[in-house]
Design an enzyme around this catalytic site. Structure first.
Site, PDB file in Angstrom:
ATOM      1  N   SER A 981       0.706  -1.263  -0.136  1.00 48.13           N
ATOM      2  CA  SER A 981      -0.017  -0.069  -0.015  1.00 48.13           C
ATOM      3  C   SER A 981       0.995   1.239  -0.119  1.00 48.13           C
ATOM      4  O   SER A 981       0.343   2.385  -0.277  1.00 48.13           O
ATOM      5  CB  SER A 981      -1.081   0.072   1.157  1.00 48.13           C
ATOM      6  OG  SER A 981      -1.801  -1.301   1.054  1.00 48.13           O
ATOM      7  N   LYS A1024      -8.295   2.327   6.915  1.00 44.75           N
ATOM      8  CA  LYS A1024      -7.134   3.494   6.640  1.00 44.75           C
ATOM      9  C   LYS A1024      -7.825   4.907   6.510  1.00 44.75           C
ATOM     10  O   LYS A1024      -7.448   5.826   7.332  1.00 44.75           O
ATOM     11  CB  LYS A1024      -6.647   3.089   5.326  1.00 44.75           C
ATOM     12  CG  LYS A1024      -5.726   1.894   5.151  1.00 44.75           C
ATOM     13  CD  LYS A1024      -5.213   1.647   3.701  1.00 44.75           C
ATOM     14  CE  LYS A1024      -4.124   0.352   3.624  1.00 44.75           C
ATOM     15  NZ  LYS A1024      -3.876   0.023   2.417  1.00 44.75           N
TER      16      LYS A1024
END
Length: 1089
Positions: A981, A1024
């Site tokens: 990520s 997130k």
């Protein structure tokens, strides 16, 4: 038991020191046959030491007991009335010389006419040394030899004997009036004893060694023995013969007379030249002249010793031997009044204990009987001092306790110590008797039960009532089978096994195996199922009661039930709930079972490595069992339960097979209709079982197994959902568990919000539940401490039977004390007030009750409120202090990424990059995983390949970063970081560093990059974005492929205040991040979108 007689009869016994617990001297009377046997033993085993008779000894030698004021040496035909001398007899020597042994009995005045063939002295127990009974009359005198006239002389015991030979005794002390046989092996001590016997001075001091393991004939240190001992007379001596018929020492029988104390130790001469072995010479009594005195020895150390320790002339000959000589003084028992009530009480108690022990211990009873027979002159039970000595002499107490009795001169104190020794002897005898009775009773009970059972079997067989219980067992299996709806194949196997059992003997091992198999076969619920409830409204109500949120999961479950409602069954569905810990996967499975009205069974396969746990063991193995699913069917009693298989992602693999592969048959809807267990070996239909599996991740689940399951992801809860869950579920549960259900104790929503943001950021609510429990526990503690025990009395909560003392007790099992702890760190022991209810309970016991304690009511005047300000007092300082590392614009080379942590929560992760002179290498720190390292390599390679377009180099062919190193670091190095990520954030950090352009800290990004610059989708966006929302991030750059996921699954409350930028290429990322910077003006031409 006449131990001394037994000792004299065992001529080959070679123990070092044999304790003889016998009482005063007495005469052994033998028949003529016994006398001949005694002479034979005398010739085979030993020779008695002799004392020569002198016709006219010198004045010094004619009075060897010069200090005895009572001594009155009489002629050959006179009687002696001395009562303290031990028994004696005359033993005929084997040579032709005239010898005599003076061992006359002080109690027998007829000793004048006793023949020389009488037995050596021994305390009588009513039997001879060969075990035969003594005759009623004394034996006739044997014919006297004309060459060996026998003379009987009388000895008296001196009252004062200031210097004696000291003989150390091991293991137990001697007591006055009780014989003791000792073996002396030191040649010097043996020679000295023989010389003492020859001179007519058979007296020595016996003292107990302090070291129980020591064994010596010489005292080298006065501190090695106890100072108090006994003055003993050597009544007889025998040669101790070893296995090789060699002279190994001397056996001496001692008779103690009185207590003495060592005042000084006279050291033996160190350079003695005396022989190692001594011989005893017989002196012909026909000679009238005196024996010539031994020649005077040369001056030696003995003269120096004599100057320091002057010795009487009668014992000066002992200075010539390497032995222990001590100066002693007599110890006299203090005067006492026999009629004193304490003394009489002690004597009565001792006599009572004697009787108790005699009833339990036959050997002890024999010793008391023999001692009583021997006490012909006086009754020991009327003399307190002798009674105490007798009690200590016949007991087997500890050595130090026996020595304390010997050292006691106060009669009352001596009686008390002797009573203590006897009491311990009684306790040991009682314990031994109890153990013997218990063993006998158990054996008798088992034998009785065995005989009765055998008789019962025989009676039932004769009456035709029962045949070893086998018929009844077969009837039970048939009744069970009639209630079940067995398939034809199973019914056939059942009949075969039942017929086999009928032909087997009950004691055969095969019968037990067949019986266990039929037990399992008839306990499986063939055709039995619970009535299911497919009501959508009921399921919705149950799910909302048990869980808040989880909209997608609830909808999928309702869809599942709707199909079952229309089809009438939910066969062929295997659900797998995947999510981080604490999101409620297991509780959702329970809610589904409650909504469907199905039985619930849960088993975990985490760490399972044996296939037999799934498929079962084969019947050939001892202790074989079916697999878990068959056990589940037996437990729930229906064939349509909900089986929850927990932790399926953590299943192991070992030497016993792969359980994950064994689950394929069980979880495959196409195969589990005929699931074959190794133990049952008949097909079982599992199609009606609803399987629900749980897992944290899908990566470790094998692809074939994952393909058979329908996956439902539980991503976790946002802050708003956690607030509602804490208010509706966690708070009331924790309050009731802490005993504050009716108390006015509240937790503000602001405190819960602080708890979620700075203490519990996990996706699940398990950690939040722990913290809320802790808050209420702390509140309960403060409440009790502030109000004190008066408001909450312990007696009010105790059950009624405890108050009234009607409870039962069990043996107390306390934790062992920590004795190894240092004294300065150990806690002193104090009596706890919690032991108050145990008053009246026997020591070593603890009360037990089946009643529950009553809860105590909290007063209505108590009001406790937990707010954000005092939250720290209950749960401690915050775990997370800040959400962002950089609140102001950071230097070039720093960007902000979004990560997904292993506990199911998201995090804002800053990425720092810097350069330094070097060789063009890339260094990565911060506990980075392999995937994130590869992302950094990809990002740097893309920057190098586009250095000219980015304005880093002036020409496309210019060498770049050949002499400089790049270092990338991600803070919080103790936390492991993994995943793709951070690709866009790493590339942005490289561009910022090399173009010297700062990045806005309010911009965060996530996305995987490829080598050509494409931005690929990632997971965990809900967590997130929640972390970015908590940190105050205003712009999030995410992959275009994740747009639908963000718009559909992320709650609007989380997306509020955040601008989302969706990109497909890294150039779009750079133009958005560096918008308005001077470097972007060149990118319009070289790095177009």
């Amino acid at each position: 038991m006449n131990i001394l007689a037994a000792f004299l009869g065992s001529t080959r016994q070679t123990c070092t020191k044999l304790a003889v617990a016998e009482a005063g001297p007495s005469r052994l009377v033998h028949t003529t046959r016994h006398a001949r046997q005694w002479n034979a033993l005398q010739r085979q085993a030993f020779s008695a030491s002799t004392i020569a008779g002198f016709a006219g000894p010198s004045k010094a030698l004619s009075y060897p007991r010069w200090m005895n004021s009572r001594a009155n040496v009489r002629g050959k035909g006179e009687e002696s009335s001395e009562a303290d001398s031990p028994e004696s007899g005359a033993v005929e020597a084997t040579g032709g010389e005239e010898t005599s042994v003076r061992l006359d009995s002080p109690e027998d005045g007829a000793g004048r006419g006793e023949s020389s063939g009488s037995a050596p002295p021994s305390s009588s127990s009513g039997q001879n040394s060969d075990g035969s009974d003594p005759p009623e009359s004394p034996p006739p005198d044997p014919p006297a030899s004309p060459k060996s006239p026998t003379t009987i002389s009388k000895q008296s015991v001196p009252e004062i004997y200031p210097q004696v030979l000291a003989l150390p005794i091991a293991r137990r002390p001697l007591f006055p009036g009780f014989y003791k046989a000792v073996v002396v092996r030191n040649p010097q001590v043996v020679a000295a004893i023989k010389e003492m016997m020859r001179r007519g001075q058979p007296y020595l001091g016996a003292f107990l060694l302090k070291d129980e393991n020591a064994d010596s004939d010489i005292i080298t240190d006065i501190n090695s023995v106890h100072q108090v001992g006994v003055f003993a007379q050597i009544t007889s001596v025998f040669a101790a013969t070893g296995t090789d018929d060699k002279d190994e020492g001397l056996t001496a029988v001692l008779y103690p007379h009185r207590r003495i104390r060592i005042t000084d130790l006279v050291k033996p001469r160190s350079d003695s030249t005396s022989p190692s072995t001594a011989s005893v010479e017989n002196v012909d009594k026909s000679q009238d002249q005196l024996p010539s005195p031994p020649p005077s020895p040369a001056p030696s150390e003995s003269e120096d010793i004599a100057k320091v320790h002057p010795a009487p002339i009668q014992t000066s000959f002992l200075q010539n031997y390497e032995i222990s000589i001590v100066n002693v003084e007599n110890l006299v028992t203090q005067p006492y009044n026999k009629d004193d009530q304490y003394i009489r009480a002690f004597m009565s108690e001792i006599v009572s204990v004697f009787k108790d022990i005699a009833q339990l211990n036959p050997l002890f009873r024999d010793q008391i009987t023999n001692f009583s027979i021997n006490q012909v002159a006086s009754n020991v039970f009327d003399e307190p001092d002798k009674l105490a000595d007798f009690a200590a002499a016949v007991s087997t107490g500890e050595v130090q306790e026996l020595q304390d009795v010997l050292e006691s001169l106060v009669v009352e104190d001596r009686l008390r110590k002797a009573l203590l020794v006897l009491k311990k002897e009684l306790i040991n005898a009682q314990l031994q008797s109890k153990l013997s009775r218990d063993v006998d009773s158990k054996i008798a009970k088992r034998q009785r039960e065995y005989y009765l059972m055998e008789q019962l079997k025989g009676i039932k067989k004769e009456l035709g009532m029962e045949s070893d219980g086998k018929d009844k067992l077969i009837e039970k299996f048939k009744e069970r089978a009639e209630k079940l709806k067995m398939p034809e194949l199973v019914k056939k196997v059942f009949d075969e096994e039942l017929n086999k059992l009928q032909g087997l003997e009950p004691s055969a091992s095969e019968a037990n195996v067949t019986r266990n198999y039929l037990e399992w076969l008839t306990q499986i619920p063939w055709g039995q199922h619970s009535a299911e409830n497919y009501s959508i409204a009921n399921a919705q109500k149950v799910l909302d009661e048990d869980h808040y949120g989880l909209k997608d999961v609830k909808e999928r479950i309702l869809e599942f039930l709707a199909v079952g409602k229309l089809r009438g069954t939910v066969e062929g569905k295997i659900i797998c709930l995947v999510g981080p810990p604490g999101v409620g996967k297991t509780s959702i499975g329970k809610s589904i079972a409650r909504a469907l009205n199905r039985q619930f069974f849960r088993f975990s396969v985490g760490g399972l490595t044996d296939v037999a746990e799934i498929k079962g063991h084969r019947r050939t193995y001892v202790g074989a069992l079916p697999g878990k699913i068959i056990q589940a069917l037996k437990r729930v009693g229906t064939e349509n339960p909900l089986v929850l298989i927990d932790e399926i992602d953590k299943i192991g693999r070992g030497i016993n097979g792969d359980p994950a592969s064994a689950l394929l048959e069980m979880l495959d809807p196409e195969q589990n209709t005929n699931f074959l267990d190794h133990y049952l070996d008949v097909p079982v239909d599992l199609s009606r079982v609803l399987f629900v599996c749980t897992a944290n991740v899908l990566d470790t689940i094998s692809a074939p197994l994952l393909d058979r399951m329908e996956v439902l992801e539980l991503s976790g809860y946002v802050t708003e959902e956690k607030l509602v869950i804490a208010d509706k579920y966690l708070g009331p549960q924790a309050k009731e568990a802490a005993g504050l259900k009716d108390a006015d104790v509240t937790v503000d929503p602001a405190a819960i919000d602080t708890l979620i943001k700075y203490y519990c950021r996990e996706s699940g609510v398990r950690n939040l539940k722990k913290h809320i429990d802790k808050i209420y526990r702390k509140a309960a503690l403060k409440l009790v401490q502030d109000l004190g025990e008066d408001a909450f009395p312990e007696e009010a909560a105790l059950p009624q039977d405890v108050k009234q003392g009607e409870t039962t007790t069990v043996e107390k099992q306390d934790a062992p004390s920590n004795e190894s702890a240092a004294p300065e760190t150990s806690t002193p022991k104090t009596e706890s007030s919690s032991q108050a209810p145990d008053q009246g309970i026997p020591e070593g016991e603890r009360q037990v009750t089946t009643k529950e304690r009553k809860p105590l009511k909290v007063p209505d005047t108590v009001h406790i409120r937990i707010s954000r300000e005092n939250l720290k007092d209950y749960v401690g300082p915050p775990v997370y202090h800040r959400d962002r590392l950089h609140t102001r614009p950071p230097p070039p080379g720093v960007s902000t990424g979004l990560g997904y942590l292993g506990n199911g929560s998201g995090a804002v992760m800053p990425i720092e990059a810097t350069s330094m002179p070097g060789k063009g290498t890339l260094q990565l720190t911060g506990k980075l995983g392999e995937v994130i390292r590869e992302s950094a390599q990809i990002g740097l390679s893309w920057v190098k390949s586009h250095a000219y377009e980015l304005g880093i180099t002036t020409s496309p062919d210019e060498q770049f970063l050949t002499d400089r190193d790049i270092h990338v670091h991600m803070p919080e190095g103790s936390i492991g970081k993994e995943g793709p990520s951070a690709g866009t954030a790493l590339l942005t950090a490289f561009v910022s560093l090399l173009t010297k352009t700062k990045v806005d800290p309010d911009i965060a990004m996530t996305g995987e990059i490829s080598l050509v610059g494409q931005v690929l989708p990632v997971g965990g966006l809900k967590e997130k974005i929640l972390a970015a929302h908590r940190a105050g991030i205003k712009t999030i750059i995410a992959p275009e492929a994740n747009r639908a996921d963000i718009e559909e699954n992320v709650p609007d409350s989380v997306k509020t205040g955040i601008r989302f930028i969706y990109v497909e290429d890294v150039t779009e990322v750079l133009h958005e991040v560096f918008r308005g910077a001077p470097v972007t003006e060149r990118w319009k031409d070289t790095l177009s979108l």
